[in-house]
Design a protein around this motif. Structure first.
Motif, PDB file in Angstrom:
ATOM      1  N   GLU A   2      -2.070   0.409  -7.815  1.00  0.00           N
ATOM      2  CA  GLU A   2      -3.463   0.468  -8.227  1.00  0.00           C
ATOM      3  C   GLU A   2      -3.961  -0.938  -8.527  1.00  0.00           C
ATOM      4  O   GLU A   2      -3.220  -1.776  -9.012  1.00  0.00           O
ATOM      5  CB  GLU A   2      -3.584   1.341  -9.466  1.00  0.00           C
ATOM      6  CG  GLU A   2      -4.993   1.538  -9.929  1.00  0.00           C
ATOM      7  CD  GLU A   2      -5.069   2.477 -11.123  1.00  0.00           C
ATOM      8  OE1 GLU A   2      -6.065   2.400 -11.846  1.00  0.00           O
ATOM      9  OE2 GLU A   2      -4.129   3.263 -11.330  1.00  0.00           O
ATOM     10  N   ARG A   3      -5.221  -1.179  -8.218  1.00  0.00           N
ATOM     11  CA  ARG A   3      -5.842  -2.461  -8.528  1.00  0.00           C
ATOM     12  C   ARG A   3      -6.946  -2.226  -9.542  1.00  0.00           C
ATOM     13  O   ARG A   3      -7.697  -1.279  -9.434  1.00  0.00           O
ATOM     14  CB  ARG A   3      -6.444  -3.074  -7.266  1.00  0.00           C
ATOM     15  CG  ARG A   3      -5.390  -3.495  -6.286  1.00  0.00           C
ATOM     16  CD  ARG A   3      -5.999  -4.033  -5.036  1.00  0.00           C
ATOM     17  NE  ARG A   3      -6.772  -5.221  -5.335  1.00  0.00           N
ATOM     18  CZ  ARG A   3      -7.583  -5.784  -4.462  1.00  0.00           C
ATOM     19  NH1 ARG A   3      -7.739  -5.290  -3.279  1.00  0.00           N
ATOM     20  NH2 ARG A   3      -8.242  -6.866  -4.780  1.00  0.00           N
ATOM     21  N   LEU A   7     -12.304  -2.688  -7.268  1.00  0.00           N
ATOM     22  CA  LEU A   7     -12.441  -1.422  -6.569  1.00  0.00           C
ATOM     23  C   LEU A   7     -13.095  -1.624  -5.213  1.00  0.00           C
ATOM     24  O   LEU A   7     -14.018  -2.404  -5.055  1.00  0.00           O
ATOM     25  CB  LEU A   7     -13.253  -0.448  -7.417  1.00  0.00           C
ATOM     26  CG  LEU A   7     -12.672  -0.138  -8.792  1.00  0.00           C
ATOM     27  CD1 LEU A   7     -13.556   0.871  -9.514  1.00  0.00           C
ATOM     28  CD2 LEU A   7     -11.249   0.357  -8.699  1.00  0.00           C
ATOM     29  N   ASP A   8     -12.590  -0.901  -4.236  1.00  0.00           N
ATOM     30  CA  ASP A   8     -13.171  -0.887  -2.899  1.00  0.00           C
ATOM     31  C   ASP A   8     -13.097  -2.256  -2.221  1.00  0.00           C
ATOM     32  O   ASP A   8     -13.951  -2.597  -1.428  1.00  0.00           O
ATOM     33  CB  ASP A   8     -14.614  -0.390  -2.972  1.00  0.00           C
ATOM     34  CG  ASP A   8     -15.079   0.189  -1.662  1.00  0.00           C
ATOM     35  OD1 ASP A   8     -14.239   0.497  -0.804  1.00  0.00           O
ATOM     36  OD2 ASP A   8     -16.299   0.323  -1.479  1.00  0.00           O
ATOM     37  N   SER A  28      -4.337  -4.304   2.950  1.00  0.00           N
ATOM     38  CA  SER A  28      -4.370  -3.071   2.165  1.00  0.00           C
ATOM     39  C   SER A  28      -5.793  -2.555   2.071  1.00  0.00           C
ATOM     40  O   SER A  28      -6.731  -3.323   1.884  1.00  0.00           O
ATOM     41  CB  SER A  28      -3.843  -3.336   0.756  1.00  0.00           C
ATOM     42  OG  SER A  28      -2.543  -3.868   0.814  1.00  0.00           O
ATOM     43  N   TYR A  30      -8.041   0.025  -0.164  1.00  0.00           N
ATOM     44  CA  TYR A  30      -8.090   0.746  -1.434  1.00  0.00           C
ATOM     45  C   TYR A  30      -9.276   1.701  -1.456  1.00  0.00           C
ATOM     46  O   TYR A  30     -10.364   1.370  -0.981  1.00  0.00           O
ATOM     47  CB  TYR A  30      -8.209  -0.234  -2.604  1.00  0.00           C
ATOM     48  CG  TYR A  30      -6.942  -1.007  -2.827  1.00  0.00           C
ATOM     49  CD1 TYR A  30      -5.992  -0.576  -3.744  1.00  0.00           C
ATOM     50  CD2 TYR A  30      -6.671  -2.155  -2.101  1.00  0.00           C
ATOM     51  CE1 TYR A  30      -4.816  -1.270  -3.949  1.00  0.00           C
ATOM     52  CE2 TYR A  30      -5.490  -2.861  -2.296  1.00  0.00           C
ATOM     53  CZ  TYR A  30      -4.572  -2.408  -3.212  1.00  0.00           C
ATOM     54  OH  TYR A  30      -3.405  -3.100  -3.402  1.00  0.00           O
ATOM     55  N   GLU A  31      -9.049   2.863  -2.026  1.00  0.00           N
ATOM     56  CA  GLU A  31     -10.128   3.834  -2.231  1.00  0.00           C
ATOM     57  C   GLU A  31     -11.046   3.322  -3.347  1.00  0.00           C
ATOM     58  O   GLU A  31     -10.687   2.420  -4.099  1.00  0.00           O
ATOM     59  CB  GLU A  31      -9.539   5.195  -2.635  1.00  0.00           C
ATOM     60  CG  GLU A  31      -8.672   5.817  -1.573  1.00  0.00           C
ATOM     61  CD  GLU A  31      -9.457   6.444  -0.428  1.00  0.00           C
ATOM     62  OE1 GLU A  31     -10.718   6.378  -0.431  1.00  0.00           O
ATOM     63  OE2 GLU A  31      -8.821   6.990   0.467  1.00  0.00           O
ATOM     64  N   GLY A  34      -9.687   2.706  -6.802  1.00  0.00           N
ATOM     65  CA  GLY A  34      -8.712   1.653  -7.006  1.00  0.00           C
ATOM     66  C   GLY A  34      -7.312   1.980  -6.516  1.00  0.00           C
ATOM     67  O   GLY A  34      -6.411   1.160  -6.640  1.00  0.00           O
ATOM     68  N   GLN A  35      -7.118   3.171  -5.958  1.00  0.00           N
ATOM     69  CA  GLN A  35      -5.799   3.567  -5.465  1.00  0.00           C
ATOM     70  C   GLN A  35      -5.578   3.065  -4.041  1.00  0.00           C
ATOM     71  O   GLN A  35      -6.460   3.179  -3.186  1.00  0.00           O
ATOM     72  CB  GLN A  35      -5.654   5.090  -5.489  1.00  0.00           C
ATOM     73  CG  GLN A  35      -5.686   5.682  -6.876  1.00  0.00           C
ATOM     74  CD  GLN A  35      -4.489   5.269  -7.703  1.00  0.00           C
ATOM     75  OE1 GLN A  35      -3.363   5.260  -7.242  1.00  0.00           O
ATOM     76  NE2 GLN A  35      -4.750   4.882  -8.942  1.00  0.00           N
ATOM     77  N   LEU A  36      -4.393   2.524  -3.792  1.00  0.00           N
ATOM     78  CA  LEU A  36      -4.030   2.090  -2.452  1.00  0.00           C
ATOM     79  C   LEU A  36      -3.966   3.300  -1.536  1.00  0.00           C
ATOM     80  O   LEU A  36      -3.305   4.288  -1.839  1.00  0.00           O
ATOM     81  CB  LEU A  36      -2.674   1.380  -2.468  1.00  0.00           C
ATOM     82  CG  LEU A  36      -2.122   0.934  -1.124  1.00  0.00           C
ATOM     83  CD1 LEU A  36      -3.031  -0.087  -0.452  1.00  0.00           C
ATOM     84  CD2 LEU A  36      -0.718   0.363  -1.291  1.00  0.00           C
ATOM     85  N   ARG A  37      -4.650   3.246  -0.410  1.00  0.00           N
ATOM     86  CA  ARG A  37      -4.634   4.361   0.547  1.00  0.00           C
ATOM     87  C   ARG A  37      -3.844   3.996   1.803  1.00  0.00           C
ATOM     88  O   ARG A  37      -2.926   4.692   2.185  1.00  0.00           O
ATOM     89  CB  ARG A  37      -6.062   4.761   0.909  1.00  0.00           C
ATOM     90  CG  ARG A  37      -6.140   5.882   1.929  1.00  0.00           C
ATOM     91  CD  ARG A  37      -5.512   7.155   1.381  1.00  0.00           C
ATOM     92  NE  ARG A  37      -5.347   8.187   2.365  1.00  0.00           N
ATOM     93  CZ  ARG A  37      -6.185   9.185   2.553  1.00  0.00           C
ATOM     94  NH1 ARG A  37      -7.272   9.274   1.827  1.00  0.00           N
ATOM     95  NH2 ARG A  37      -5.947  10.091   3.463  1.00  0.00           N
ATOM     96  N   SER A  55      -0.981   7.486   0.248  1.00  0.00           N
ATOM     97  CA  SER A  55      -1.202   8.691  -0.559  1.00  0.00           C
ATOM     98  C   SER A  55      -0.560   9.930   0.069  1.00  0.00           C
ATOM     99  O   SER A  55      -0.151  10.844  -0.641  1.00  0.00           O
ATOM    100  CB  SER A  55      -2.690   8.925  -0.785  1.00  0.00           C
ATOM    101  OG  SER A  55      -3.335   9.199   0.440  1.00  0.00           O
TER     102      SER A  55
END
Length: 96
Positions: A2-3, A7-8, A28, A30-31, A34-37, A55
């Motif tokens: 997570e970042r 975000l985004d 990378s 990120y959604e 903030g989650q790596l997708r 994910s």
């Protein structure tokens, strides 16, 4: 992974030798939360080696992965920079 506070945002990292030769590139996606997708992995020549859907725990082909991200041109090749980034700001690198 997570970042926070980014975000985004796209993230690009390069692994280089002390002689500034590129060994590998990762990008990378990120959604918004903030989650790596997606993790895109490229070889030293900038070619796509693997795309992981973090994910889901699966791998993707290039076309569906590009359709799922907001900057497909950035993820198409390892040496492609995000729109608006001046190439002069990237350190001079060499490829094998």
């Amino acid at each position: 992974m997570e970042r926070a506070n980014t975000l985004d945002a796209a993230l690009m990292s390069l692994q280089c030798t002390p002689q500034r030769q590129v060994r590998a590139i990762e990008k990378s996606f990120y959604e918004r939360d903030g989650q790596l997708r997606y993790l895109f992995e490229y070889g030293p020549e900038g070619d796509v080696k693997a795309i992981s859907d973090v994910s889901e725990g699966s791998t993707l082909r290039l076309a569906p992965a590009l359709a799922a991200v907001d900057m497909p041109d950035f993820y198409r090749g390892g040496f492609v920079l995000p729109a608006g980034v001046d190439r002069s700001s990237v350190p001079l690198l060499t490829t094998p």
